[in-house]
Design a protein around this motif. Structure first.
Motif, PDB file in Angstrom:
ATOM      1  N   ALA A  45      -6.826  -5.793  10.321  1.00 37.80           N
ATOM      2  CA  ALA A  45      -7.652  -6.978  10.100  1.00 37.80           C
ATOM      3  C   ALA A  45      -7.505  -7.494   8.675  1.00 37.80           C
ATOM      4  CB  ALA A  45      -9.116  -6.649  10.394  1.00 37.80           C
ATOM      5  N   MET A  46      -7.515  -6.590   7.700  1.00 41.42           N
ATOM      6  CA  MET A  46      -7.428  -7.015   6.303  1.00 41.42           C
ATOM      7  C   MET A  46      -6.039  -7.532   5.953  1.00 41.42           C
ATOM      8  SD  MET A  46      -9.787  -4.331   4.179  1.00 41.42           S
ATOM      9  CE  MET A  46      -9.686  -5.388   2.721  1.00 41.42           C
ATOM     10  N   ARG A  48      -4.313  -9.366   7.780  1.00 39.49           N
ATOM     11  CA  ARG A  48      -4.267 -10.745   8.255  1.00 39.49           C
ATOM     12  C   ARG A  48      -5.122 -11.680   7.421  1.00 39.49           C
ATOM     13  NH1 ARG A  48      -4.606  -8.637  14.550  1.00 39.49           N
ATOM     14  NH2 ARG A  48      -2.370  -8.168  14.746  1.00 39.49           N
ATOM     15  N   THR A  49      -6.122 -11.141   6.737  1.00 44.61           N
ATOM     16  CA  THR A  49      -7.003 -12.001   5.945  1.00 44.61           C
ATOM     17  C   THR A  49      -6.635 -12.032   4.460  1.00 44.61           C
ATOM     18  OG1 THR A  49      -8.601 -10.189   5.683  1.00 44.61           O
ATOM     19  CG2 THR A  49      -8.944 -11.702   7.532  1.00 44.61           C
ATOM     20  N   THR A  50      -6.147 -10.919   3.919  1.00 46.31           N
ATOM     21  CA  THR A  50      -5.838 -10.871   2.488  1.00 46.31           C
ATOM     22  C   THR A  50      -4.390 -11.235   2.183  1.00 46.31           C
ATOM     23  OG1 THR A  50      -5.281  -8.497   2.531  1.00 46.31           O
ATOM     24  CG2 THR A  50      -7.597  -9.085   2.137  1.00 46.31           C
ATOM     25  N   ARG A  51      -3.518 -11.231   3.212  1.00 39.67           N
ATOM     26  CA  ARG A  51      -2.110 -11.616   3.072  1.00 39.67           C
ATOM     27  C   ARG A  51      -1.393 -10.851   1.959  1.00 39.67           C
ATOM     28  NH1 ARG A  51      -0.471 -14.094   7.391  1.00 39.67           N
ATOM     29  NH2 ARG A  51       1.127 -15.212   6.199  1.00 39.67           N
TER      30      ARG A  51
END
Length: 229
Positions: A45-46, A48-51
């Motif tokens: 999940a991270m 995908r959000t923090t790139r």
């Protein structure tokens, strides 16, 4: 203007381990830690959000382990971060599962901070990293004569991809499988390093591979080279 720092996501179920990694990495001007995850699902999940550019991935974590998390992260396609597997467990099954899952590098936690930092920089450049002893184990395991690589459909796809390579590109693939650097390939083929870099990029693109590590695995799994050649 200075280049943007390398963005790193830490995935390890031990808080003290993550803290230690953060301390090691954040003293480097070209590296920044963008997040921490204590399990594989959170790491996915991270990512995908923090790139991040690189995910530092533990193997044994509660719930979703690091191997499955690696597979899901690398399955996100172009733009997905490179995954560096970091573990205390020097086990062949972890190594080969991680490589097949799309990991770009594999280090043991008993390495030095300098080795860790350099590995992150290597992966951020788009290259893969395997220690020499790990490369030998990859060769001995993936290069067993008579072992089919994947399903018939997968083998047919690999043969079609290989058929798209020019003779020179196939020669580059053979040298990649031997662990040769761009400079060594250039010397062997009497080419400039810039030309070699172009050939390597084309080989990876035609074979649908992320980096040199996957090229090594592909070459041995599909009989392009065999031990001793």
């Amino acid at each position: 203007m200075s280049a943007a720092p390398i963005r790193v996501l830490l995935a390890d179920d031990q808080h003290l381990v993550r803290t230690g990694f953060r301390i090691i990495l954040e003293v480097e001007d070209d590296i920044t830690v963008v997040g921490e995850a204590a399990d594989g699902a959170r790491a996915v999940a991270m990512a995908r959000t923090t790139r991040p550019d690189v995910v530092l991935m533990d193997v044994e974590m509660p719930g979703m382990d690091g191997l499955e998390a690696t597979r899901r992260i690398t399955d996100d396609g172009p733009g997905a971060p490179a995954v560096l597997i970091l573990t205390t467990f020097d086990r062949d099954d972890y190594l080969f599962t991680a490589l097949r899952a799309g990991a770009s590098g594999f280090l043991l936690k008993n390495g030095t901070p300098e080795e860790l930092i350099e590995a992150i920089r290597v992966l951020a450049r788009g290259d893969g990293l395997l220690a020499p002893e790990i490369t030998r184990r990859v060769i001995s395991t993936f290069a067993r004569p008579g072992d089919p690589a994947g399903t018939a459909h997968q083998r047919a796809g690999a043969e079609a991809s290989l058929g798209a390579l020019t003779p020179r590109e196939r020669e580059v693939l053979v040298l990649l499988a031997a662990g040769s650097s761009n400079a060594e390939i250039a010397a062997t083929m009497y080419l400039g390093e810039a030309t070699v870099k172009t050939h390597v990029s084309r080989v990876l693109a035609k074979l649908g591979l992320r980096d040199r590590v996957q090229a090594v695995v592909f070459a041995y799994e599909n009989g392009v080279v065999r031990p001793g050649e």
